[in-house]
Structures are given as C-alpha cells and as structure tokens.
Scaffold this active site. Structure first.
Site, PDB file in Angstrom:
ATOM      1  N   CYS A 107       0.858  -1.188   0.000  1.00 33.92           N
ATOM      2  CA  CYS A 107       0.000   0.000   0.000  1.00 33.92           C
ATOM      3  C   CYS A 107       0.888   1.229   0.000  1.00 33.92           C
ATOM      4  O   CYS A 107       1.879   1.282   0.738  1.00 33.92           O
ATOM      5  CB  CYS A 107      -0.899  -0.005   1.229  1.00 33.92           C
ATOM      6  SG  CYS A 107      -1.993   1.428   1.343  1.00 33.92           S
ATOM      7  N   HIS A 149      -9.115  -3.817  -1.769  1.00 38.94           N
ATOM      8  CA  HIS A 149      -8.084  -3.039  -1.070  1.00 38.94           C
ATOM      9  C   HIS A 149      -8.426  -1.549  -1.101  1.00 38.94           C
ATOM     10  O   HIS A 149      -8.391  -0.876  -0.065  1.00 38.94           O
ATOM     11  CB  HIS A 149      -6.719  -3.300  -1.726  1.00 38.94           C
ATOM     12  CG  HIS A 149      -5.607  -2.490  -1.153  1.00 38.94           C
ATOM     13  ND1 HIS A 149      -4.562  -3.042  -0.431  1.00 38.94           N
ATOM     14  CD2 HIS A 149      -5.378  -1.154  -1.166  1.00 38.94           C
ATOM     15  CE1 HIS A 149      -3.749  -2.067  -0.032  1.00 38.94           C
ATOM     16  NE2 HIS A 149      -4.215  -0.914  -0.476  1.00 38.94           N
ATOM     17  N   GLU A 150      -8.750  -1.034  -2.291  1.00 39.33           N
ATOM     18  CA  GLU A 150      -9.006   0.412  -2.412  1.00 39.33           C
ATOM     19  C   GLU A 150     -10.257   0.819  -1.643  1.00 39.33           C
ATOM     20  O   GLU A 150     -10.276   1.857  -0.973  1.00 39.33           O
ATOM     21  CB  GLU A 150      -9.122   0.819  -3.883  1.00 39.33           C
ATOM     22  CG  GLU A 150      -7.851   0.636  -4.705  1.00 39.33           C
ATOM     23  CD  GLU A 150      -6.600   1.183  -4.032  1.00 39.33           C
ATOM     24  OE1 GLU A 150      -6.689   2.189  -3.298  1.00 39.33           O
ATOM     25  OE2 GLU A 150      -5.527   0.587  -4.224  1.00 39.33           O
ATOM     26  N   HIS A 153     -10.033   1.504   2.027  1.00 40.99           N
ATOM     27  CA  HIS A 153      -9.567   2.841   2.440  1.00 40.99           C
ATOM     28  C   HIS A 153     -10.746   3.771   2.752  1.00 40.99           C
ATOM     29  O   HIS A 153     -10.583   4.748   3.474  1.00 40.99           O
ATOM     30  CB  HIS A 153      -8.715   3.475   1.335  1.00 40.99           C
ATOM     31  CG  HIS A 153      -7.302   2.955   1.285  1.00 40.99           C
ATOM     32  ND1 HIS A 153      -6.383   3.175   2.282  1.00 40.99           N
ATOM     33  CD2 HIS A 153      -6.644   2.231   0.340  1.00 40.99           C
ATOM     34  CE1 HIS A 153      -5.227   2.615   1.957  1.00 40.99           C
ATOM     35  NE2 HIS A 153      -5.355   2.025   0.781  1.00 40.99           N
TER      36      HIS A 153
HETATM   37 NI    NI Z   1      -3.682   1.106  -0.139  1.00 38.19          NI
END
Ligand code: NI
Length: 185
Positions: A107, A149-150, A153
């Site tokens: 990341c 993953h995104e 966030h």
């Molecule tokens: Ni990330």
C-alpha cells in the site's frame, strides 16, 4: 492536475468513514480525479483512494489497463474511477461457497512493506463514474483484490488490519531480495 502528498499509516485521516459524493460532473470532482490519477501514476501504484490524499470522499481510482507484472496471465485491470462504491462478495462457481484467496499486497500509505492478505476471490462492485453514470461489474482474482483493497480505504481499513498470519508480513526488500519492488496498491 497535480501530484499530491500520500498520507502514511498513523495519520488519523486514513481511519475515517469517507463521505458520499453528492454532486457529479463538477469541476471540483474532475480536478480531484485528475489529481488522484496523477498521484497514482507518479507513485507507480495499482490504485489510490481519496482518503490517501486527505480527501474525505468515497472515491477510488485503480487499474492501468496494462498487464500486471505480478499476475502476468491475468487480464489487465481497466483504468477505473469509481465513486460511492458498494462491494458484494459472490459465491464461487464450483461449490457455491464464498471463497477467500490469500496473496501479497502492499500500500502506498504503508511504504516498504508487504503482507499476505485474504480477500474474496469473486465480487460484484457497483458505483458511479465521475459523470454519475452507473458502473456494475462482476470480477475475480487480482481485479477483485485491488477493488477490495481500495474500497477498504473508504472505511478506514488499511491492509495490515486484514492480516491474519503475521509471519508473512515484512519488508519488501527482505521478502523479495534482488527484485525491483513490485507495485504498491
Ligand atoms: Ni492502499
């Protein structure tokens, strides 16, 4: 258009629940998208979320449209701007169970490190592009991993919070000696 500073783990702005985008096709939103894409490309990332540049909105960008060196046989992830995303895990086609798969992730907000992270193998994601047109895709593999993953966030989750086996969490330079650092997500 500008390359913005990427916040690093420990910054409380990475831990917020991001706000819904309510106004589409505005100059402000298009400028933000352009900054996110510039910043992602400058960092050679696979994706980037608005909170990573300190913007508290549900907006992510990912995909380069090029084959990923870590998954050379996987179809390239199309360059995507995704607003107000919703992810639904889907059962796999073999036995109808939700399948998790584990693979390496990094990341841009956690530089220099990698870990094995479990993710759903197959998902549907929906949302909007910056013009307010709907996006609705069913994907698997690396594409599904990048989206999960995104979108994490946007709910204040960084991948170390998903790690279960901390024996497989370490520095990229130690885990993959001699390799150019693979892309960060
Ligand atoms: Ni990330």
């Amino acid at each position: 258009m500008a390359v913005r500073e990427i916040l690093k783990m420990g910054d409380p702005r990475l831990l917020r629940l991001a706000q819904l985008v309510t106004d589409f096709d505005t100059d402000e939103l298009h400028l933000l998208v352009s900054d996110l894409l510039d910043t992602m490309h400058a960092a050679n990332g696979a994706g980037l979320a608005a909170p990573q540049i300190g913007v508290d909105l549900q907006l992510v960008v990912f995909g380069t449209g090029e084959p990923n060196p870590r998954y050379p046989e996987a179809p390239p992830v199309p360059r995507t701007v995704l607003v107000n995303p919703v992810i639904t895990p889907l059962p796999n086609l073999v036995d109808g169970n939700l399948l998790e798969v584990s693979d390496w992730e990094g990341c841009l907000s956690v530089p220099g490190l990698r870990a094995i992270v479990p993710r759903f193998e197959r998902i549907r994601y929906t949302g909007f592009d910056p013009f307010g047109d709907p996006i609705d895709r069913t994907v698997d593999g690396f594409h599904a991993r990048v989206v999960q993953h995104e979108c994490d966030h946007l709910i204040g989750m960084l991948y170390p919070m998903r790690v279960r086996d901390f024996s497989r969490f370490g520095f990229t330079s130690v885990l993959f000696p001699g390799l150019d650092a693979p892309e960060d997500d």
